[in-house]
Design a protein around this motif. Sequence first.
Motif, PDB file in Angstrom:
ATOM      1  N   ILE A   1     -41.845  13.688 -13.341  1.00 39.36           N
ATOM      2  CA  ILE A   1     -40.951  12.462 -13.302  1.00 39.36           C
ATOM      3  C   ILE A   1     -41.321  10.954 -14.031  1.00 39.36           C
ATOM      4  CG2 ILE A   1     -39.654  10.679 -11.432  1.00 39.36           C
ATOM      5  CD1 ILE A   1     -39.134  12.718  -9.911  1.00 39.36           C
ATOM      6  N   PHE A   2     -40.490  10.720 -15.606  1.00 41.17           N
ATOM      7  CA  PHE A   2     -41.541   9.020 -15.585  1.00 41.17           C
ATOM      8  C   PHE A   2     -41.619   8.368 -15.035  1.00 41.17           C
ATOM      9  CE2 PHE A   2     -41.957   5.518 -18.047  1.00 41.17           C
ATOM     10  CZ  PHE A   2     -42.773   6.001 -19.062  1.00 41.17           C
ATOM     11  N   GLY A   3     -43.060   7.220 -14.613  1.00 42.72           N
ATOM     12  CA  GLY A   3     -43.303   6.665 -13.470  1.00 42.72           C
ATOM     13  C   GLY A   3     -42.876   5.353 -14.030  1.00 42.72           C
ATOM     14  N   SER A   4     -42.607   4.354 -13.513  1.00 47.36           N
ATOM     15  CA  SER A   4     -42.061   3.058 -14.810  1.00 47.36           C
ATOM     16  C   SER A   4     -43.046   1.887 -14.235  1.00 47.36           C
ATOM     17  CB  SER A   4     -41.082   2.552 -14.559  1.00 47.36           C
ATOM     18  OG  SER A   4     -40.758   2.169 -13.618  1.00 47.36           O
ATOM     19  N   MET A   5     -43.384   2.268 -12.904  1.00 51.92           N
ATOM     20  CA  MET A   5     -44.822   0.976 -12.725  1.00 51.92           C
ATOM     21  C   MET A   5     -45.486   0.167 -13.530  1.00 51.92           C
ATOM     22  SD  MET A   5     -46.387   0.859  -8.789  1.00 51.92           S
ATOM     23  CE  MET A   5     -48.217   1.622  -9.391  1.00 51.92           C
ATOM     24  N   ARG A   6     -46.121   1.549 -13.832  1.00 52.45           N
ATOM     25  CA  ARG A   6     -47.372   0.839 -15.363  1.00 52.45           C
ATOM     26  C   ARG A   6     -46.349   0.152 -16.481  1.00 52.45           C
ATOM     27  NH1 ARG A   6     -49.892   3.749 -12.286  1.00 52.45           N
ATOM     28  NH2 ARG A   6     -52.140   2.693 -10.576  1.00 52.45           N
ATOM     29  N   MET A   7     -45.121   0.405 -16.266  1.00 53.03           N
ATOM     30  CA  MET A   7     -44.540  -0.681 -17.952  1.00 53.03           C
ATOM     31  C   MET A   7     -45.186  -1.905 -18.451  1.00 53.03           C
ATOM     32  SD  MET A   7     -41.230   1.412 -17.992  1.00 53.03           S
ATOM     33  CE  MET A   7     -40.614   0.590 -19.696  1.00 53.03           C
ATOM     34  N   ASP A   8     -45.984  -2.544 -19.046  1.00 51.58           N
ATOM     35  CA  ASP A   8     -46.069  -3.559 -19.132  1.00 51.58           C
ATOM     36  C   ASP A   8     -45.783  -4.132 -20.588  1.00 51.58           C
ATOM     37  OD1 ASP A   8     -48.079  -6.102 -19.627  1.00 51.58           O
ATOM     38  OD2 ASP A   8     -49.398  -4.995 -18.179  1.00 51.58           O
TER      39      ASP A   8
ATOM     40  N   ILE B   1     -29.789   3.644 -29.605  1.00 49.54           N
ATOM     41  CA  ILE B   1     -30.504   4.100 -30.144  1.00 49.54           C
ATOM     42  C   ILE B   1     -30.054   5.954 -29.753  1.00 49.54           C
ATOM     43  CG2 ILE B   1     -32.699   5.760 -30.590  1.00 49.54           C
ATOM     44  CD1 ILE B   1     -34.210   2.785 -29.258  1.00 49.54           C
ATOM     45  N   ASP B   2     -29.224   5.769 -29.044  1.00 46.28           N
ATOM     46  CA  ASP B   2     -29.440   7.865 -29.059  1.00 46.28           C
ATOM     47  C   ASP B   2     -28.219   7.786 -27.746  1.00 46.28           C
ATOM     48  OD1 ASP B   2     -29.275  10.212 -28.591  1.00 46.28           O
ATOM     49  OD2 ASP B   2     -31.064  10.606 -29.413  1.00 46.28           O
ATOM     50  N   LYS B   3     -27.669   7.940 -27.938  1.00 40.51           N
ATOM     51  CA  LYS B   3     -25.611   7.899 -26.673  1.00 40.51           C
ATOM     52  C   LYS B   3     -25.944   9.461 -25.890  1.00 40.51           C
ATOM     53  CE  LYS B   3     -22.965   4.517 -28.410  1.00 40.51           C
ATOM     54  NZ  LYS B   3     -23.500   3.861 -27.772  1.00 40.51           N
TER      55      LYS B   3
ATOM     56  N   LEU C   1     -33.896   0.704 -21.366  1.00 42.20           N
ATOM     57  CA  LEU C   1     -32.910   1.677 -21.370  1.00 42.20           C
ATOM     58  C   LEU C   1     -31.102   1.242 -21.896  1.00 42.20           C
ATOM     59  CD1 LEU C   1     -32.796   2.002 -17.167  1.00 42.20           C
ATOM     60  CD2 LEU C   1     -34.101   3.546 -19.538  1.00 42.20           C
ATOM     61  N   LYS C   2     -31.039  -0.406 -22.422  1.00 41.83           N
ATOM     62  CA  LYS C   2     -30.217  -0.583 -22.556  1.00 41.83           C
ATOM     63  C   LYS C   2     -30.278  -0.778 -24.299  1.00 41.83           C
ATOM     64  CE  LYS C   2     -28.187  -4.624 -19.264  1.00 41.83           C
ATOM     65  NZ  LYS C   2     -28.564  -5.455 -19.404  1.00 41.83           N
ATOM     66  N   LYS C   3     -31.719  -1.012 -24.651  1.00 42.41           N
ATOM     67  CA  LYS C   3     -31.573  -0.264 -25.987  1.00 42.41           C
ATOM     68  C   LYS C   3     -32.241   0.992 -26.258  1.00 42.41           C
ATOM     69  CE  LYS C   3     -34.015  -2.563 -28.911  1.00 42.41           C
ATOM     70  NZ  LYS C   3     -33.868  -2.974 -30.414  1.00 42.41           N
TER      71      LYS C   3
ATOM     72  N   GLU D   1     -39.328  -3.914 -25.543  1.00 39.05           N
ATOM     73  CA  GLU D   1     -38.383  -2.615 -25.242  1.00 39.05           C
ATOM     74  C   GLU D   1     -38.675  -1.790 -26.226  1.00 39.05           C
ATOM     75  OE1 GLU D   1     -35.987  -6.652 -26.140  1.00 39.05           O
ATOM     76  OE2 GLU D   1     -38.562  -5.536 -24.839  1.00 39.05           O
ATOM     77  N   ASP D   2     -38.714  -2.083 -27.656  1.00 34.69           N
ATOM     78  CA  ASP D   2     -38.712  -1.833 -28.708  1.00 34.69           C
ATOM     79  C   ASP D   2     -39.452  -0.268 -28.525  1.00 34.69           C
ATOM     80  OD1 ASP D   2     -36.323  -2.786 -30.144  1.00 34.69           O
ATOM     81  OD2 ASP D   2     -38.038  -3.855 -31.200  1.00 34.69           O
ATOM     82  N   TYR D   3     -40.943  -0.547 -28.192  1.00 38.48           N
ATOM     83  CA  TYR D   3     -42.308   0.335 -28.056  1.00 38.48           C
ATOM     84  C   TYR D   3     -42.173   1.408 -26.665  1.00 38.48           C
ATOM     85  CZ  TYR D   3     -46.754   2.475 -26.562  1.00 38.48           C
ATOM     86  OH  TYR D   3     -47.994   2.472 -25.945  1.00 38.48           O
ATOM     87  N   TRP D   4     -41.052   0.697 -25.398  1.00 32.66           N
ATOM     88  CA  TRP D   4     -41.070   1.540 -24.280  1.00 32.66           C
ATOM     89  C   TRP D   4     -39.802   2.795 -24.708  1.00 32.66           C
ATOM     90  CZ3 TRP D   4     -44.472   2.361 -21.418  1.00 32.66           C
ATOM     91  CH2 TRP D   4     -45.665   1.585 -20.997  1.00 32.66           C
ATOM     92  N   ALA D   5     -38.465   2.143 -25.949  1.00 31.64           N
ATOM     93  CA  ALA D   5     -37.671   2.807 -26.002  1.00 31.64           C
ATOM     94  C   ALA D   5     -37.636   4.180 -27.052  1.00 31.64           C
ATOM     95  CB  ALA D   5     -36.393   2.286 -26.136  1.00 31.64           C
ATOM     96  N   GLU D   6     -38.733   3.912 -27.415  1.00 33.29           N
ATOM     97  CA  GLU D   6     -38.898   4.760 -28.227  1.00 33.29           C
ATOM     98  C   GLU D   6     -40.091   5.706 -27.361  1.00 33.29           C
ATOM     99  OE1 GLU D   6     -42.899   5.817 -31.822  1.00 33.29           O
ATOM    100  OE2 GLU D   6     -42.284   3.724 -31.124  1.00 33.29           O
ATOM    101  N   LEU D   7     -41.420   5.389 -26.723  1.00 34.13           N
ATOM    102  CA  LEU D   7     -41.631   6.264 -25.202  1.00 34.13           C
ATOM    103  C   LEU D   7     -41.302   7.196 -25.018  1.00 34.13           C
ATOM    104  CD1 LEU D   7     -44.488   8.101 -25.248  1.00 34.13           C
ATOM    105  CD2 LEU D   7     -44.910   5.350 -23.354  1.00 34.13           C
ATOM    106  N   LEU D   8     -40.166   6.572 -24.058  1.00 34.22           N
ATOM    107  CA  LEU D   8     -39.005   6.749 -23.794  1.00 34.22           C
ATOM    108  C   LEU D   8     -38.465   8.497 -24.402  1.00 34.22           C
ATOM    109  CD1 LEU D   8     -37.482   4.954 -20.910  1.00 34.22           C
ATOM    110  CD2 LEU D   8     -38.532   6.954 -21.091  1.00 34.22           C
ATOM    111  N   TYR D   9     -37.647   8.149 -25.389  1.00 35.30           N
ATOM    112  CA  TYR D   9     -36.843   8.902 -26.595  1.00 35.30           C
ATOM    113  C   TYR D   9     -38.091  10.026 -26.560  1.00 35.30           C
ATOM    114  CZ  TYR D   9     -35.009  10.441 -30.274  1.00 35.30           C
ATOM    115  OH  TYR D   9     -34.516  11.455 -31.544  1.00 35.30           O
ATOM    116  N   ALA D  10     -38.753  10.334 -26.692  1.00 36.54           N
ATOM    117  CA  ALA D  10     -40.173  11.297 -26.942  1.00 36.54           C
ATOM    118  C   ALA D  10     -40.416  11.899 -25.385  1.00 36.54           C
ATOM    119  CB  ALA D  10     -41.623  10.361 -27.124  1.00 36.54           C
ATOM    120  N   ALA D  11     -40.105  11.415 -24.325  1.00 41.55           N
ATOM    121  CA  ALA D  11     -40.431  11.857 -23.362  1.00 41.55           C
ATOM    122  C   ALA D  11     -38.998  12.784 -23.112  1.00 41.55           C
ATOM    123  CB  ALA D  11     -40.816  10.279 -22.134  1.00 41.55           C
ATOM    124  N   TYR D  12     -38.002  12.395 -22.831  1.00 42.32           N
ATOM    125  CA  TYR D  12     -36.322  12.681 -22.969  1.00 42.32           C
ATOM    126  C   TYR D  12     -36.848  14.502 -23.286  1.00 42.32           C
ATOM    127  CZ  TYR D  12     -31.565  13.493 -21.860  1.00 42.32           C
ATOM    128  OH  TYR D  12     -30.333  14.222 -21.694  1.00 42.32           O
ATOM    129  N   TYR D  13     -37.114  13.929 -24.912  1.00 40.01           N
ATOM    130  CA  TYR D  13     -36.977  15.330 -25.654  1.00 40.01           C
ATOM    131  C   TYR D  13     -37.684  16.317 -25.457  1.00 40.01           C
ATOM    132  CZ  TYR D  13     -32.469  13.520 -27.861  1.00 40.01           C
ATOM    133  OH  TYR D  13     -31.034  13.188 -27.702  1.00 40.01           O
TER     134      TYR D  13
END
Length: 242
Positions: A5-12, A58-60, A52-54, A18-30
Amino acid sequence: MSPVIFGSMRMDESKGNEDYWAELLYAAYYAGIDTVHSSSEYESFPLLIKTLKKLALIDKKVKFKHVVKLAEPHFSDSEYSSERLKEKLNDYLTKLQVERLEAIQWMWRSNLPDSKRIESFLDHHKKIRLDLEILKQENLISSALCFPYSVEFMKEALRLQVFDGFCVYRNPKELEYDDILKECDRQTVISIRPFAADKRLISSEGPIHLLDYNFADSAISNTILSISSLSQLNEIKGFLNV
């Protein structure tokens, strides 16, 4: 839920917007991570919401499941409240823009000694169980997990069968819950902090070994892992079988 599970506590934002983190979450999801753990108490929560909004732009197709921390009562409260529980849950649903949470990580917080906290929980456990069952029947949550704060609290919660499972710390340095895990049903516990936030431990043992260590206990179904870069994600892709 995915095993990791992706832990978001240390998102900084010092690491990226949000562009950086959206890319990372996108990669994590796939890569096979379909669940995010968060808390409205974390400083990172506003950044997660923006991310998450960003990501939706990018990808619905990317639809994360959510596990959230939900304290009821909180430190400032004298007793448990069904109304506050529902209010806090609805606040998460609104901010995360979802109709259901995969799980809530419930906790009884108190400034009282642990014995008094347990005593108060015992006085209210039937009401808590009923409230959680109603939330599941209303399809607002899939499961309710308990973060016990102490082994003694977990023993009572396990005996009374109020929750679907538990969230506990587990790594080679934090072993206080290992004995009671043997009393839990298979695949009913989410482990927290599998790397102990210890760079020396990670470098000496390796991330895959530490993940294997967590899942060696049959009670563990998932683990919450903070990931802050694509290189860190790549380090665990072998565990994800991607």
